[in-house]
Scaffold this active site. Structure first.
Site, mmCIF file in Angstrom:
data_model
loop_
_atom_site.group_PDB
_atom_site.id
_atom_site.type_symbol
_atom_site.label_atom_id
_atom_site.label_comp_id
_atom_site.label_asym_id
_atom_site.label_seq_id
_atom_site.Cartn_x
_atom_site.Cartn_y
_atom_site.Cartn_z
ATOM 1 N N TYR A 269 -10.024 2.914 5.881
ATOM 2 C CA TYR A 269 -8.879 2.618 5.010
ATOM 3 C C TYR A 269 -9.272 1.502 4.051
ATOM 4 C CZ TYR A 269 -4.083 1.609 3.632
ATOM 5 O OH TYR A 269 -2.939 1.424 2.907
ATOM 6 N N LYS B 173 3.880 6.305 5.539
ATOM 7 C CA LYS B 173 2.962 5.343 4.916
ATOM 8 C C LYS B 173 3.572 3.963 5.023
ATOM 9 C CE LYS B 173 -0.776 4.089 2.839
ATOM 10 N NZ LYS B 173 -0.674 2.794 3.542
ATOM 11 N N LYS C 297 0.104 3.321 -2.927
ATOM 12 C CA LYS C 297 -1.004 4.273 -2.977
ATOM 13 C C LYS C 297 -0.513 5.714 -3.069
ATOM 14 C CE LYS C 297 -4.512 1.567 -0.420
ATOM 15 N NZ LYS C 297 -3.885 0.238 -0.470
ATOM 16 N N SER D 178 0.794 -1.234 0.000
ATOM 17 C CA SER D 178 0.000 0.000 0.000
ATOM 18 C C SER D 178 0.820 1.274 0.000
ATOM 19 C CB SER D 178 -0.956 0.000 1.193
ATOM 20 O OG SER D 178 -2.025 -0.899 0.970
ATOM 21 N N SER E 258 2.050 -3.452 2.669
ATOM 22 C CA SER E 258 2.237 -4.889 2.882
ATOM 23 C C SER E 258 1.597 -5.697 1.755
ATOM 24 C CB SER E 258 1.590 -5.332 4.201
ATOM 25 O OG SER E 258 2.057 -4.611 5.298
ATOM 26 N N GLU F 250 -0.046 10.220 5.409
ATOM 27 C CA GLU F 250 -0.557 10.454 6.757
ATOM 28 C C GLU F 250 0.434 11.367 7.479
ATOM 29 O OE1 GLU F 250 -0.668 6.403 7.821
ATOM 30 O OE2 GLU F 250 -2.229 5.953 6.343
#
Length: 395
Positions: A175, A340, A92, A89, A343, A297
C-alpha cells in the site's frame, strides 16, 4: 436481502434531518435506533477526544445524516452534513475514478507501461510496471510515503527513475502513496491539465459533488473543519509532493454519500462516466482477505467483522503481502462489500457499501483515531440496528 423492517428502521433514524422520506415508524422504534447509534459514536468521541463526527447513510438512494460535536473547538461551530473534512486516502478512490474516466475517453490504457506516458522514466523499472499496478498497489515494494527529501516534480522523477523494487510487478501488494500518486500524475498529463483542475473542473462537477475540493476556496473556508492531532493541537494537511493525488480531497457527507450512491448505480450519470466508475470495481488481485479492485477493497457479502478488520490491519497497510493475479479480471460484482479508509494527521474517514443491498455508510471525523475503531463502528451501527428490531443477519 434486507428485510423491509430493517429498511424502515434504518430510515427513520434520520427522518428528522431529511426530507422526502415516505417511511414512518413509532417513536419508541426511532428512539431505540437513535440510542443504538449513540451507543457506538459517543464512546468513540469520549475515548479519543474527537471534536466532531459526521455520518452519512444511504439506503436505496435515500440519504440520511447524523452529526456529532463541533467542526472547531475554537469557534464551537457545529458539525453538519455540509462540513468539509479531509478524507485522506479515501481520496484515492476518486483518483482511480479519474484514471478510469481517462481510459474510457481513450486518453490512456491502464494496461500500458508507466514509461510509455512519462518519457523521463524510459529505461527504468517503469518499463515493466503498468498503470494498473499503480492503482492496485502491485508495482513492487514502494514505501507508504515519498521520502522527505523529495520536494518537487524533478526530484520526484529522479526518485522514481532510481527506484529499485525488491519484487516484480504483479507479485506483492504494498500500500503506497507513490503508486497512486504517479497514476494521478500520468492521468492529468494525458488530460492536458493539472491534477487539481482535472478533479475540480471535470470529475467533481460530473459526479455532482458540488462542494468537494483539492484546494478549498477562501469563500468555503468557514465550512472546512479544523483537524486535531493526537495531542489535540489544531492541524490541517500540508502541501507536499503527491498530496493532491494521494490524499488531498476535502469533502462532506453530502457529496461523499452521493459518490457512494454513484458507485451503486443509484444516480444516473452519462454513459462514459458510469462505465468509468463501475470499472473501478473490477477485481485484479486477491490478497489475504481482500480482492483488490482499482483502489477499492472488496469482500464477499458473507464477510463478518473480523475479515474487515484484517483487511484494514496494520500489516495490510505497512507491510508487503503476496498477491494472486485474477485471470481474467473479475467483473464488477453486486453482492459484495467495498470499503476504503482515509487518514491525515488531523482527520479520519471510512466508507463501506454493498451494491446488492443498496446500502452504504461514510463516517468522517476531525481527528485521526484508529482504523479498527472506524471499521467496527460502521459494522456495529448496522448490526446493532439489526438486533434491536430482531431482523435477520445482513453482514
Amino acid at each position: 436481502m434486507f428485510k423491509v423492517k430493517f429498511m424502515s428502521a434504518l430510515l427513520c433514524l434520520f427522518i428528522s434531518t431529511t426530507t422526502g422520506s415516505s417511511y414512518a415508524t413509532s417513536n419508541s422504534a426511532q428512539s431505540r435506533i437513535q440510542s443504538s447509534v449513540d451507543e457506538v459514536i459517543k464512546p468513540l468521541i469520549q475515548k479519543y477526544s474527537i471534536p466532531g463526527i459526521a455520518i452519512g447513510i444511504t439506503v436505496e438512494g435515500k440519504n440520511y445524516f447524523y452529526n456529532y460535536g463541533v467542526a472547531s473547538k475554537e469557534t464551537k461551530q457545529a458539525v453538519t452534513n455540509t462540513t468539509n473534512f479531509e478524507i485522506g486516502s479515501l481520496s484515492k478512490t476518486l483518483t482511480a475514478t479519474l484514471a478510469s474516466y481517462a481510459q474510457i475517453n481513450g486518453q490512456l490504457s491502464l494496461s500500458d507501461s508507466v514509461s510509455k506516458y512519462l518519457p523521463v522514466l524510459r529505461g527504468s523499472n517503469f518499463d515493466n510496471i503498468s498503470l494498473l499496478n499503480l492503482g492496485t498497489h502491485t508495482a513492487g515494494d514502494f514505501p507508504l510515503q515519498i521520502p522527505d527529501n523529495v520536494t518537487n516534480y524533478d526530484e520526484l522523477m529522479t526518485y522514481y527513475k532510481n527506484w529499485k523494487p525488491t519484487y516484480a510487478a504483479d507479485t506483492h501488494r504494498n500500500y503506497s502513496n507513490p503508486g497512486i500518486g504517479l497514476l494521478g500524475i500520468v492521468t492529468a498529463k494525458r488530460m492536458n491539465m493539472s491534477f487539481e483542475d482535472a478533479m475540480e473542473k471535470i470529475l467533481f462537477p460530473k459526479l455532482g459533488m458540488k462542494n468537494s475540493y483539492i484546494n478549498v476556496p477562501e469563500e468555503q473556508m468557514n465550512n472546512y473543519a479544523q483537524g486535531y492531532n493526537k495531542t489535540d493541537e489544531p492541524v490541517r494537511v500540508s502541501p507536499a509532493v503527491l498530496a493532491s493525488e494521494a490524499y488531498g480531497v476535502k469533502t462532506n457527507t453530502t457529496d461523499l454519500i452521493r459518490f457512494i450512491d454513484v458507485n451503486m448505480k443509484l444516480i444516473k450519470l452519462d454513459e462514459k462516466l458510469q462505465r468509468a466508475v463501475m470499472d473501478t470495481h473490477t477485481g485484479y488481485f486477491t490478497s489475504r482477505e481482500i480482492t483488490q479492485d482499482l483502489i477499492w477493497e472488496q469482500y464477499p457479502n458473507t464477510a463478518l467483522l473480523q475479515p474487515l478488520l484484517a483487511g484494514n490491519s496494520y500489516d495490510m497497510i505497512y507491510k508487503g503481502v503476496t498477491v494472486t493475479k485474477i485471470v481474467p479480471p473479475l467483473p464488477p460484482q453486486e453482492n459484495v462489500w467495498l470499503n476504503k479508509t482515509g487518514s491525515t494527521n488531523g482527520f479520519g474517514a471510512y466508507a463501506l457499501y454493498n451494491p446488492a443491498n443498496k446500502v452504504g455508510i461514510v463516517i468522517l471525523a476531525n481527528k485521526n483515531y484508529p482504523i479498527d475503531e472506524r471499521v467496527t463502528a460502521a459494522y456495529t451501527i448496522l448490526t446493532q440496528l439489526k438486533r434491536s428490531d430482531g431482523i435477520e443477519k445482513i453482514m
